[in-house]
Design a protein around this motif. Structure first.
Motif, PDB file in Angstrom:
ATOM      1  N   SER A 144       0.797  -1.378  -0.054  1.00 46.68           N
ATOM      2  CA  SER A 144       0.157  -0.192  -0.057  1.00 46.68           C
ATOM      3  C   SER A 144       0.850   1.302   0.159  1.00 46.68           C
ATOM      4  O   SER A 144       2.014   1.128   0.568  1.00 46.68           O
ATOM      5  N   GLN A 168       9.762   0.946  -0.501  1.00 44.78           N
ATOM      6  CA  GLN A 168      10.293   0.021   0.513  1.00 44.78           C
ATOM      7  C   GLN A 168      10.601  -1.554   0.051  1.00 44.78           C
ATOM      8  O   GLN A 168      11.676  -1.988   0.298  1.00 44.78           O
ATOM      9  N   ASP A 220       0.107   3.496   1.819  1.00 39.86           N
ATOM     10  CA  ASP A 220      -0.060   3.944   3.250  1.00 39.86           C
ATOM     11  C   ASP A 220       0.421   2.630   4.072  1.00 39.86           C
ATOM     12  O   ASP A 220      -0.089   1.698   4.199  1.00 39.86           O
ATOM     13  N   GLU A 221       1.294   3.093   4.859  1.00 43.69           N
ATOM     14  CA  GLU A 221       2.008   2.264   5.848  1.00 43.69           C
ATOM     15  C   GLU A 221       1.066   1.583   6.854  1.00 43.69           C
ATOM     16  O   GLU A 221       1.532   0.356   7.401  1.00 43.69           O
ATOM     17  N   GLN A 222       0.079   2.156   7.001  1.00 41.39           N
ATOM     18  CA  GLN A 222      -1.039   1.484   8.008  1.00 41.39           C
ATOM     19  C   GLN A 222      -1.805   0.375   7.284  1.00 41.39           C
ATOM     20  O   GLN A 222      -2.168  -0.547   7.911  1.00 41.39           O
ATOM     21  N   TYR A 223      -1.581  -0.080   6.017  1.00 42.01           N
ATOM     22  CA  TYR A 223      -2.128  -1.123   5.202  1.00 42.01           C
ATOM     23  C   TYR A 223      -1.080  -2.067   4.697  1.00 42.01           C
ATOM     24  O   TYR A 223      -1.698  -3.106   3.996  1.00 42.01           O
ATOM     25  N   GLY A 224       0.152  -1.755   4.593  1.00 38.05           N
ATOM     26  CA  GLY A 224       1.125  -2.655   4.236  1.00 38.05           C
ATOM     27  C   GLY A 224       2.454  -1.829   3.816  1.00 38.05           C
ATOM     28  O   GLY A 224       2.524  -0.747   4.013  1.00 38.05           O
ATOM     29  N   PHE A 225       3.328  -2.742   3.098  1.00 36.13           N
ATOM     30  CA  PHE A 225       4.467  -2.359   2.697  1.00 36.13           C
ATOM     31  C   PHE A 225       4.329  -1.400   1.567  1.00 36.13           C
ATOM     32  O   PHE A 225       3.753  -1.388   0.758  1.00 36.13           O
ATOM     33  N   ARG A 226       5.138  -0.177   1.634  1.00 35.12           N
ATOM     34  CA  ARG A 226       5.174   0.736   0.324  1.00 35.12           C
ATOM     35  C   ARG A 226       6.074   0.119  -0.410  1.00 35.12           C
ATOM     36  O   ARG A 226       6.929  -0.433  -0.206  1.00 35.12           O
TER      37      ARG A 226
END
Length: 129
Positions: free
Chosen positions: A22, A33, A24-30
């Motif tokens: 994602s 990254q 958004d880091e709240q939902y997964g790896f960016r």
């Protein structure tokens, strides 16, 4: 691979497990990254194999990364700095330097992204106790 949409991103099932991706880091790896990790860990794996073949006594390898992104061009990755901290006994700097050159030539991820992304590799040797 197949990616399925989920809240805030996408997911895929791989042999090792589920990967959540994602912006958004709240939902997964960016994504950046994952790209950085792919470059760094590919290099680390190749370096490890080369050092093992040279029968060098490596106790541990730590990889540190730093990325430079260009906000004016879709926040694209322009540079990835990879720093290897190599811990071992009697590790000659000249041999490590040669191994680093071979690593760059043989890492598929590094070879896939250059010259679009500048990849800089450095190392330091830490003596084992």
């Amino acid at each position: 691979m197949e990616f399925k949409m989920k809240q805030g991103g996408f997911t895929t099932d791989l042999a090792y497990g589920k990967l959540h991706i994602s912006g958004d880091e709240q939902y997964g790896f960016r994504p950046y990254q994952l790209l950085t990790a792919s470059i760094a860990v590919c290099s680390g794996g190749v370096l490890r194999k080369i050092l093992e073949k040279k029968r060098m006594q490596v106790e541990d390898i730590t990889i540190q990364t730093n990325v430079l992104r260009n906000e004016q061009e879709a926040n694209r990755l322009e540079k990835v700095e990879i720093h290897f901290i190599i811990k071992g006994k009697e590790l000659p700097e000249t041999q490590i330097k040669k191994a680093m050159e071979l690593t760059r030539k043989n890492c598929s991820m590094v070879q896939s992204v250059i010259p679009a992304i500048e990849v800089v590799e450095t190392f330091e040797i830490v003596p084992a106790e």
